[in-house]
Enzyme design. Structure first.
Site: not given
Length: 659
Positions: A7-8, A102, A104, A322, A324
């Site tokens: 994701e990043k 991530d 989610d 994590y 979030r």
């Protein structure tokens, strides 16, 4: 070749370190012996704007609304074109792809978007990274799942994304045009979540401004039992006169008469009942992001965005899991890590954490360890990476302390106390006395005086007494209290209100069903929504409290209740959750939203928006719009702001309409 899409960049770097072979950094990716790792930057694909569907939509016209795409378009963001082309080329080379977004809803969607946009047909597996330390990543690499298992999560994210587009693109246009027709030079940004959030602040401010303080009275009696003295509170009977609609005693004459009646009575106090029950309070759960934002806001004054940033930094330093997360629970398998984590906390260079951790009992299993409560992620906890807490920046140090404190609390006993409730009768009046005796301090040892549940009366110790006992009335006194207005929201308490949105819905039946929904917005977006309302000058912060601006009042007053109360968007959150469970369909939901948007666009055409500017001149033709100075081919003239619905015009004379 295996291709990991993270994701990043920071996540990609940590993932690459845990793959075999030497690491070779290239432009936009990392080569390893176990595959290639690349990355996105959040959503590198964006939803098309209305004008990118059809040129005619570049101009805002009420006649074009609603705009409902028949096929949804995604476009590569200009700033991400280079990275997108790198990923596209790597997908073409790959034999197998590992989705490392991530764990989610949004993390699922943003990598799926890229795979769909590039028409990928290669097999895709999913890795769920809840922490970035080496042990957690290597464990996740041995538990890869088919990405198809997360199709329902993808559909839920798509539903959220498309619903937000329909609301924002259509209703912002519809009600901005209505406001401009009334002579307001303003753009009204409307969002599925941000509008009812703003409405919470507007309504709270109006409650405060309309609040009228009122006095009321409490009666406290001193009672002497043979085993000790205590205080009891007078309890009004149903037929008691002098009370307001909330049941408070407000008539001072009646209150004084009650005191005199008690002082004159010549009788014993009768103990009508006295029950003692053992009560247990389970350990405070570890933190979801919202819970951490709320507590850090109350304890340290941090705004939600600062907490999110600090928690993200701790995660990227591999010190916590994590951030979030919307979950307060932990997988049972991770309880085995407790010995190492607690040992690290003993050496954290923070005295309280060291003392608490040394006394923790890993044999204790709190309610937090529950696999049935885990979805894609779990509560935020320390990882097995040692942390010298005093070397961290202040906000990270304080957040790590809170996260570690809540984790250690899981290994302390439940808090046990004896709760006593005595009901008394004297002079024909009823009294009640409550008290508690702590049996086992348990996990509250870590929180000292911080965790207080109804302390004053309920926490006092009562003498040993039984039903049928007699006691002596000593005296009674009036305590005058004054009602207080509701407290303004801070960023933290507004975020808490977004999470506990069931408390603010209008429909009483819906309220009952919303307690299990995790509010409106997501853990990752709530803070940014509050910040956006401030940046766009709909809210202003003064001494930590949030105040609505004139633009906020204009916006909320212009909109129908369907948009300003959270009922509709809270229902949508229920549907999003049902999609994750496979119990609702994307196409059906978008169909419902199309009907909803269409009805609200029609309402926007009929809405009457007040304009309090004393200098505006109402259109003499339609009586709704205002006259605006315009330049035509024959010079300046005044025309109705509701053009083309109203074609009222008049000449200009020295900068004023010649009516």
């Amino acid at each position: 070749m295996k291709l990991f899409i993270a994701e990043k960049p920071s996540m990609a770097a940590e993932l690459a370190k845990c793959l075999p072979g030497p690491l070779v950094r290239k432009d936009g990716y990392i080569e390893t012996g176990g595959g290639i790792v690349t990355w996105v930057f959040g959503h590198i694909l964006r939803q098309a704007e209305p004008g990118e569907y059809d040129e005619k939509y570049k101009k805002w016209r009420a006649a074009d609304l609603p705009i409902i795409p028949t096929e949804w378009k995604l476009l590569v963001a200009d700033s991400c074109m280079k990275q997108f082309n790198i990923i596209k080329a790597l997908i073409h080379r790959a034999a197998e792809i590992i989705h490392a977004g991530d764990p989610d809803r949004e993390g699922q969607l943003l990598v799926d978007e890229v795979l769909g946009y590039t028409h990928n047909e290669k097999p895709v597996l999913r890795i769920l990274l809840n922490a970035l330390d080496e042990k957690s990543i290597k464990k996740a690499l041995t538990n890869l799942r088919s990405n198809q298992d997360f199709f329902n999560l993808n559909q839920s994210a798509l539903a959220r994304s498309r619903a937000d587009w329909l609301v924002g693109m259509n209703l912002s246009r519809a009600f901005t045009l209505a406001a401009q027709s009334a002579g307001h030079d303003i753009t009204l940004p409307i969002g599925r979540v941000k509008t009812p959030t703003l409405a919470l602040v507007v309504r709270r401010e109006r409650e405060i401004k309309n609040f009228k303080a009122a006095d009321y009275f409490l009666i406290k009696a001193d009672i002497k039992h043979e085993n000790g003295s205590f205080k009891a509170s007078w309890k009004a009977k149903e037929e008691q006169l002098g009370r307001d609609s909330e049941g408070r005693l407000v008539d001072p004459v009646i209150a004084q008469a009650l005191i005199e009646k008690m002082e004159k009575a010549q009788e014993d106090v009768s103990i009508v009942s006295c029950d003692t029950n053992e009560k247990k309070e389970p350990q405070r759960l570890p933190f979801s992001l919202s819970a951490l934002q709320v507590l850090a806001g109350k304890k340290y004054g941090y705004d939600p965005q600062a907490v999110l940033t600090g928690a993200q930094n701790l995660y990227e330093k591999k010190l916590t899991s994590y951030p979030r997360s919307d979950c307060d629970f932990l997988p049972e398998s991770q309880k085995a890590d407790a010995t190492v984590i607690l040992a690290n906390l003993c050496n954290s260079q923070q005295e309280e954490l060291a003392i608490w951790s040394s006394k923790a009992d890993t044999k204790i299993k709190s309610r937090a360890w529950n696999d049935k409560k885990i979805t894609a992620h779990h509560a935020i906890i320390p990882t097995e990476v040692p942390c010298k807490i005093n070397t961290l920046p202040e906000i990270e140090r304080n957040l790590y302390f809170l996260i570690a404190q809540a984790y250690v609390a899981q290994f302390y006993p439940v808090h046990v106390y004896n709760q006593t409730r005595a009901e008394l009768e004297y002079a024909g009046e009823d009294f009640v006395a409550n008290g508690r005796v702590i049996v086992t301090m348990g996990w509250k040892e870590l929180y000292g005086g911080e965790v207080k549940e109804e302390e004053d009366e309920d926490s006092k110790t009562l003498p040993n007494m039984q039903k049928g006992d007699k006691a002596e009335f000593i005296s009674a006194a009036l305590e005058k209290r004054t009602t207080k207005p509701p407290v303004r929201f801070t960023s933290s308490t507004l975020l808490q209100a977004m999470k506990e949105i069931h408390k603010y819905v209008k429909n009483p039946e819906l309220k009952k069903h919303l307690k299990d929904v995790s509010g409106i917005g997501t853990e990752a977006t709530r803070a940014s929504i509050i910040k956006e309302l401030t940046v766009r000058s709909f809210l202003e912060e003064k001494k930590k409290y949030l105040y609505p601006t004139e633009s906020a009042y204009l916006l909320i007053d212009a909109l129908p209740e369907e948009l300003t109360y959270p009922d509709s968007t809270a229902i949508w959150e229920i549907i999003f959750n049902r999609m994750v469970e496979g119990k609702a369909e994307l196409t059906s939901f978008i169909g419902q939203q199309t009907e909803f948007i269409t009805s609200l666009c029609l309402k926007a055409k009929e809405v009457q928006i007040e304009n309090r500017d004393a200098n505006v001149v109402k259109c003499p033709r339609c009586k709704q719009g205002v006259l605006k100075l315009r330049n035509g081919k024959n010079g300046a003239f005044w025309g109705c702001s509701r053009f083309p619905d109203c074609r009222g015009t008049c000449n200009d004379k020295d900068g004023q309409p010649q009516l």
